[in-house]
Design a protein around this motif. Structure first.
Motif, PDB file in Angstrom:
ATOM      1  N   ALA A 174     -44.407   2.651 -19.644  1.00 44.50           N
ATOM      2  CA  ALA A 174     -43.085   2.990 -19.102  1.00 44.50           C
ATOM      3  C   ALA A 174     -41.969   2.765 -20.118  1.00 44.50           C
ATOM      4  O   ALA A 174     -40.804   2.978 -19.796  1.00 44.50           O
ATOM      5  CB  ALA A 174     -42.804   2.166 -17.847  1.00 44.50           C
ATOM      6  N   ARG A 176     -39.429   3.601 -22.877  1.00 45.44           N
ATOM      7  CA  ARG A 176     -38.759   4.876 -23.095  1.00 45.44           C
ATOM      8  C   ARG A 176     -37.975   4.877 -24.410  1.00 45.44           C
ATOM      9  O   ARG A 176     -37.297   3.907 -24.751  1.00 45.44           O
ATOM     10  CB  ARG A 176     -37.803   5.146 -21.925  1.00 45.44           C
ATOM     11  N   GLU A 179     -33.869   6.415 -23.200  1.00 40.56           N
ATOM     12  CA  GLU A 179     -32.899   5.709 -22.369  1.00 40.56           C
ATOM     13  C   GLU A 179     -32.141   4.681 -23.195  1.00 40.56           C
ATOM     14  O   GLU A 179     -32.680   3.632 -23.564  1.00 40.56           O
ATOM     15  CB  GLU A 179     -33.593   5.039 -21.188  1.00 40.56           C
ATOM     16  N   THR A 181     -30.048   2.264 -22.648  1.00 41.97           N
ATOM     17  CA  THR A 181     -29.478   1.333 -21.682  1.00 41.97           C
ATOM     18  C   THR A 181     -29.925  -0.081 -22.023  1.00 41.97           C
ATOM     19  O   THR A 181     -30.980  -0.296 -22.640  1.00 41.97           O
ATOM     20  CB  THR A 181     -29.943   1.660 -20.250  1.00 41.97           C
ATOM     21  N   ASN A 184     -33.376  -0.840 -20.574  1.00 42.63           N
ATOM     22  CA  ASN A 184     -34.508  -0.334 -21.345  1.00 42.63           C
ATOM     23  C   ASN A 184     -34.745  -1.177 -22.596  1.00 42.63           C
ATOM     24  O   ASN A 184     -35.900  -1.405 -22.980  1.00 42.63           O
ATOM     25  CB  ASN A 184     -34.274   1.125 -21.739  1.00 42.63           C
ATOM     26  N   TRP A 227     -38.051   0.747 -10.315  1.00 42.80           N
ATOM     27  CA  TRP A 227     -38.254   1.946 -11.125  1.00 42.80           C
ATOM     28  C   TRP A 227     -37.271   3.032 -10.716  1.00 42.80           C
ATOM     29  O   TRP A 227     -36.997   3.208  -9.525  1.00 42.80           O
ATOM     30  CB  TRP A 227     -39.649   2.523 -10.918  1.00 42.80           C
ATOM     31  N   SER A 228     -36.790   3.767 -11.685  1.00 43.08           N
ATOM     32  CA  SER A 228     -36.221   5.088 -11.436  1.00 43.08           C
ATOM     33  C   SER A 228     -37.308   6.086 -11.850  1.00 43.08           C
ATOM     34  O   SER A 228     -38.199   5.748 -12.626  1.00 43.08           O
ATOM     35  CB  SER A 228     -34.947   5.321 -12.251  1.00 43.08           C
ATOM     36  N   ASP A 230     -38.018  10.137 -13.197  1.00 45.57           N
ATOM     37  CA  ASP A 230     -37.484  11.405 -13.673  1.00 45.57           C
ATOM     38  C   ASP A 230     -38.599  12.182 -14.355  1.00 45.57           C
ATOM     39  O   ASP A 230     -39.746  11.716 -14.381  1.00 45.57           O
ATOM     40  CB  ASP A 230     -36.282  11.166 -14.600  1.00 45.57           C
ATOM     41  N   GLY A 235     -38.537   4.725 -15.269  1.00 53.60           N
ATOM     42  CA  GLY A 235     -37.496   4.075 -16.064  1.00 53.60           C
ATOM     43  C   GLY A 235     -37.129   2.765 -15.390  1.00 53.60           C
ATOM     44  O   GLY A 235     -36.963   2.717 -14.176  1.00 53.60           O
TER      45      GLY A 235
END
Length: 349
Positions: A174, A176, A179, A181, A184, A227-228, A230, A235
């Motif tokens: 997971a 990324r 991202e 952010t 992350n 989690w998000s 997409d 994410g």
């Protein structure tokens, strides 16, 4: 009713080892020029207490952008192999075969598999056609404690039967690159892959018994962790400072759980805690008025493996068992919900 007892506990990690210093160097290349004020955030990597972690794929695999199909393929391949390895070790330690397992509880939140992982490994493991399968998704870091709670109640309900608990998380899949952010960056600095398996049985003794279990879910905390989703995959969501939350909220929640168990904090000889990260460990010690350094197994596991989500607290339990548990211990983990999950362990006299 007969208490469920731990018959065996095994742990496994993938073959690929990532040194934290190499992760930091790669993160500088990936995020350094794109993330505002990255130099300040880069200190996260050195403050985690992590020395190394393990991943289901070689290091360079993570340096290329990946989408759902590639992540899912990697998840299924890696999770199935790790499942068979760790479950086989737990069964061998318990002196039983897969055909002797009556119920299998599988806890995983880092990939989607339908049919579920237990079905996908069914033939290779040698489970019976009538084995009861209980796949559990969405518990995140609380999954080790909640999974043990679920498995113990199933064992208790059918004394003499063998219940196999498998917790497996491939957190690295997971991570990324896209991202930019803080959440992350934190995830990239913390998470690794691992699995743990436990055989439980009720009705025929056992040195370590499950005395009681409990949970506490705080209202209006969906944004703390999760989690998000997409087109590229999962994410990480980390929208509140977990150490600060632990400092203010953990002790009252544990006191409520223990009261329902007819216990108190004073009855606990050892806390076995999901570590989260170095700051979370410090916050737990402070919240529970423990001497600094008390959570030694927690620090050792996070150093050797990083945060593996659900299995992590069972890695810590394994070390605590090897050293010898006091009369009563409390295994606890925090996860999405936001939830505290607890299991009181009693050493048979």
């Amino acid at each position: 009713m007969h208490s469920a007892a731990l018959v065996s506990l095994a742990t496994s990690v993938p073959a690929h080892t990532f040194l934290q210093k190499d992760v930091l160097a790669a993160a500088w290349d990936i995020f350094g020029s794109r993330f505002p004020d990255y130099e300040r955030f880069a200190s996260i990597y050195t403050n985690t207490g992590i020395i190394k972690r393990h991943g289901v794929k070689p290091f360079d695999w993570y340096l290329t952008p990946r989408g759902w199909p590639e992540r899912t393929e990697a998840f299924l391949e890696g999770a199935e192999a790790l499942y068979i390895e760790v479950a086989g070790k737990a069964l061998a330690s318990a002196g039983i075969r897969a055909a002797d397992v009556d119920t299998v509880v599988t806890v995983c939140s880092t990939g989607i598999a339908t049919p579920s992982l237990d079905a996908r490994v069914h033939r290779r493991m040698g489970f019976r056609s009538d084995v009861s399968r209980v796949p559990v998704f969405g518990l995140g870091c609380a999954g080790g404690a909640s999974g043990l709670s679920i498995a113990s109640r199933l064992a208790q309900a059918r004394p003499g039967t063998n219940v196999l608990l498998v917790t497996i998380e491939l957190c690295s899949l997971a991570l990324r690159l896209d991202e930019l952010t803080k959440a992350n960056i934190i995830a990239t600095s913390l998470f690794g892959d691992g699995a743990a398996a436990i055989v439980l049985r009720a009705g025929d003794g056992g040195e370590t018994q499950i005395e009681s279990t409990g949970e506490h879910l705080w209202p209006d905390t969906l944004d703390v962790m999760g989690w998000s989703v997409d087109p590229l995959g999962f994410g990480v969501i980390l929208r509140r400072t977990v150490p600060e939350f632990v400092s203010s909220e953990l002790k009252p929640a544990l006191e409520k759980i223990l009261t329902r168990m007819r216990l108190s904090l004073a009855d606990i000889g050892r806390f076995i805690c999901h570590p989260g990260g170095a700051k979370v460990i410090n916050a737990i010690e402070s919240a529970l008025a423990l001497d600094q350094g008390t959570l030694d197994h927690e620090r050792d596991v996070i150093a050797d493996y990083g945060n593996m989500s659900a299995p992590t607290v069972l890695f810590i339990l394994q070390r605590a068992l090897a050293k010898g548990l006091p009369a009563r211990s409390l295994l606890t983990a925090l996860g999405p919900g936001f939830t505290a999950s607890c299991v009181a362990l009693r050493r048979a006299v």
